[in-house]
Design a protein around this motif. Structure first.
Motif, mmCIF file in Angstrom:
data_model
loop_
_atom_site.group_PDB
_atom_site.id
_atom_site.type_symbol
_atom_site.label_atom_id
_atom_site.label_comp_id
_atom_site.label_asym_id
_atom_site.label_seq_id
_atom_site.Cartn_x
_atom_site.Cartn_y
_atom_site.Cartn_z
ATOM 1 N N PRO A 1 4.306 1.639 2.558
ATOM 2 C CA PRO A 1 6.176 2.282 2.784
ATOM 3 C C PRO A 1 5.443 4.016 2.839
ATOM 4 N N GLY A 2 6.331 4.542 3.050
ATOM 5 C CA GLY A 2 6.303 5.634 2.964
ATOM 6 C C GLY A 2 6.884 6.202 1.740
ATOM 7 N N PHE A 3 7.985 7.223 1.779
ATOM 8 C CA PHE A 3 8.512 7.943 1.257
ATOM 9 C C PHE A 3 9.785 6.700 0.802
ATOM 10 N N VAL A 4 9.944 6.175 -0.722
ATOM 11 C CA VAL A 4 11.662 5.180 -0.812
ATOM 12 C C VAL A 4 11.724 6.097 -1.959
ATOM 13 N N GLU A 5 13.264 5.631 -2.126
ATOM 14 C CA GLU A 5 14.115 6.131 -2.939
ATOM 15 C C GLU A 5 13.912 4.919 -4.340
ATOM 16 N N THR A 6 12.819 5.192 -4.724
ATOM 17 C CA THR A 6 12.546 4.454 -6.434
ATOM 18 C C THR A 6 12.028 5.294 -7.283
ATOM 19 N N ASP A 7 12.103 4.939 -8.992
ATOM 20 C CA ASP A 7 11.621 5.499 -9.379
ATOM 21 C C ASP A 7 10.059 6.175 -9.652
ATOM 22 N N MET A 8 9.611 5.855 -8.796
ATOM 23 C CA MET A 8 8.230 6.442 -8.872
ATOM 24 C C MET A 8 8.085 7.856 -7.718
ATOM 25 N N ASN A 9 9.056 7.394 -7.024
ATOM 26 C CA ASN A 9 9.148 9.731 -6.228
ATOM 27 C C ASN A 9 10.736 10.135 -6.848
ATOM 28 N N PRO B 1 -3.942 15.447 -0.728
ATOM 29 C CA PRO B 1 -4.670 15.721 -2.169
ATOM 30 C C PRO B 1 -3.445 15.909 -3.002
ATOM 31 N N GLU B 2 -2.249 15.968 -3.187
ATOM 32 C CA GLU B 2 -1.824 16.313 -4.300
ATOM 33 C C GLU B 2 -1.820 14.480 -5.627
ATOM 34 N N SER B 3 -2.093 13.768 -4.626
ATOM 35 C CA SER B 3 -2.415 12.361 -5.968
ATOM 36 C C SER B 3 -3.533 12.349 -5.159
ATOM 37 N N VAL B 4 -4.936 12.552 -4.948
ATOM 38 C CA VAL B 4 -5.881 12.020 -4.532
ATOM 39 C C VAL B 4 -6.613 10.438 -4.743
ATOM 40 N N THR B 5 -6.187 9.907 -6.116
ATOM 41 C CA THR B 5 -7.073 9.075 -6.871
ATOM 42 C C THR B 5 -6.087 7.915 -6.818
ATOM 43 N N TYR B 6 -4.598 8.503 -6.418
ATOM 44 C CA TYR B 6 -3.903 7.354 -6.172
ATOM 45 C C TYR B 6 -4.423 6.949 -4.790
ATOM 46 N N ALA B 7 -4.349 7.422 -3.700
ATOM 47 C CA ALA B 7 -4.356 7.359 -2.331
ATOM 48 C C ALA B 7 -6.256 6.768 -2.089
ATOM 49 N N MET B 8 -6.896 6.688 -3.212
ATOM 50 C CA MET B 8 -7.967 6.088 -2.482
ATOM 51 C C MET B 8 -7.792 4.491 -3.286
ATOM 52 N N SER C 1 -1.758 -3.604 8.606
ATOM 53 C CA SER C 1 -1.493 -3.005 7.779
ATOM 54 C C SER C 1 -0.605 -2.462 9.155
ATOM 55 N N ILE C 2 1.006 -3.355 8.255
ATOM 56 C CA ILE C 2 2.466 -2.578 9.089
ATOM 57 C C ILE C 2 2.500 -1.766 8.827
ATOM 58 N N ASP C 3 2.441 -0.871 9.098
ATOM 59 C CA ASP C 3 3.665 0.626 9.385
ATOM 60 C C ASP C 3 5.410 0.434 8.719
ATOM 61 N N ALA C 4 5.464 1.346 7.100
ATOM 62 C CA ALA C 4 6.629 0.967 7.172
ATOM 63 C C ALA C 4 7.155 1.814 6.520
ATOM 64 N N THR C 5 6.966 2.909 7.144
ATOM 65 C CA THR C 5 7.245 4.424 6.639
ATOM 66 C C THR C 5 8.445 5.067 6.986
ATOM 67 N N GLY C 6 9.239 4.521 8.424
ATOM 68 C CA GLY C 6 10.300 5.188 8.930
ATOM 69 C C GLY C 6 9.933 6.379 10.257
ATOM 70 N N GLY C 7 7.949 6.016 10.628
ATOM 71 C CA GLY C 7 7.822 6.950 11.629
ATOM 72 C C GLY C 7 7.630 8.153 10.998
ATOM 73 N N SER D 1 1.102 -0.867 0.317
ATOM 74 C CA SER D 1 0.212 0.182 -0.152
ATOM 75 C C SER D 1 0.851 0.920 -0.077
ATOM 76 N N SER D 2 0.539 2.220 0.720
ATOM 77 C CA SER D 2 1.545 3.493 0.673
ATOM 78 C C SER D 2 1.174 4.177 1.987
ATOM 79 N N ALA D 3 1.652 5.110 2.608
ATOM 80 C CA ALA D 3 0.893 5.828 3.233
ATOM 81 C C ALA D 3 0.261 7.292 3.405
ATOM 82 N N ALA D 4 -0.236 7.009 1.655
ATOM 83 C CA ALA D 4 -0.932 8.185 1.043
ATOM 84 C C ALA D 4 -2.444 7.726 1.927
ATOM 85 N N ALA D 5 -2.657 6.178 1.967
ATOM 86 C CA ALA D 5 -3.920 5.852 2.249
ATOM 87 C C ALA D 5 -4.514 5.868 3.726
#
Length: 254
Positions: free
Chosen positions: A190-198, A155-162, A245-251, A146-150
């Motif tokens: 995950p939170g912000f991870v160093e990937t192509d998506m970010n 609001p920067e990516s509302v549909t993705y968060a949905m 839902s296991i938080d792996a966002t680095g807090g 999933s993503s921390a956006a959930a």
């Protein structure tokens, strides 16, 4: 003996980023890994070669998600890959990692982007699980990314968060339904991870620093940070954890 010896794992979107790290980690733990890719078969083959070079087992399979017949094509490729290895088409671990983003704010929303994101991020995992359960052995593992956006206003990516919120709801329902077979279903967030998506969000050192500051550790996550959590959920050690839902966002947000 490695913890996943004798197990078969299917990781979607495994040619790069978090999926690549997950495939490598599960293979290191002893699993035979089906490395799924959407377009870049050459890159997926690099992952297979990395795994086999270090003594692991893997094969690549391609299937473009979010189009008619996508799930059927993926499992057809899975069965073919297993047959090529002289193996029965059985599955122990399904990791739904493949996803797309880029929806923008609500003022940018369009039916076309909405349909595309929900097709890949929600519809595909639902039917991958549905069909995967027909070949998954008892005491298997379903792991959705999933993503921390959930969990936070994004609001920067509302549909993705949905879509990620919907994916976590799917996990809850599946966890209860498959429990009688000893199968667990969990989500990693995950939170912000160093990937192509970010990549576009960290184009400058200043922008990267802003993202890193969200974590209490003062850095962005690495794909391996997420892969290690997935490895736990894929193992027998996680047998009493399901529907979570296991938080792996680095807090983030502490």
């Amino acid at each position: 003996m490695s913890s996943l010896t004798g197990k078969v794992a299917l990781v979607t979107g495994a040619s790069r980023g978090i999926g690549r790290a997950i495939a490598r980690r599960l293979a290191r733990d002893g699993a035979l890994v089906a490395v799924h890719y959407g377009v870049r078969g050459d890159v997926a083959q690099e992952v297979v070669e990395e795994i086999t070079h270090t003594g692991g087992q893997a094969f690549a399979l391609g299937s473009l998600l979010g189009v008619p017949g996508d799930v059927e094509a993926l499992y057809e490729a899975f069965r073919a890959g297993m047959a090529d290895r002289g193996e029965e088409p059985v599955l122990d671990i399904l990791v739904n990692n493949a996803g797309v983003s880029g929806s923008g704010r609500i003022s940018d929303a369009s039916p076309e982007v909405f349909d595309r994101l929900f097709a890949v991020n929600v519809k595909a995992p639902l039917f991958l699980i549905q069909q995967g359960l027909t070949v998954m052995r008892d005491r298997g593992r379903i792991i959705n990314i999933s993503s921390a956006a959930a969990h936070r206003s994004f609001p920067e990516s509302v549909t993705y968060a949905m879509t990620k919120g919907a994916l976590e709801t799917l996990t809850l329902a599946v966890a209860k339904e498959v429990a009688e077979r000893g199968i667990t279903a969990n989500t990693v967030v995950p939170g912000f991870v160093e990937t192509d998506m970010n990549a576009r969000r960290r184009e400058t050192p200043e922008a990267a620093a802003v993202l890193a500051a969200h974590s209490v550790f003062g850095r962005m996550g690495q794909p391996a940070d997420i892969a290690d959590v997935v490895a736990f959920l894929a193992s027998e050690d996680s047998r009493w954890v399901t529907g979570q839902s296991i938080d792996a966002t680095g807090g983030i947000g502490l």
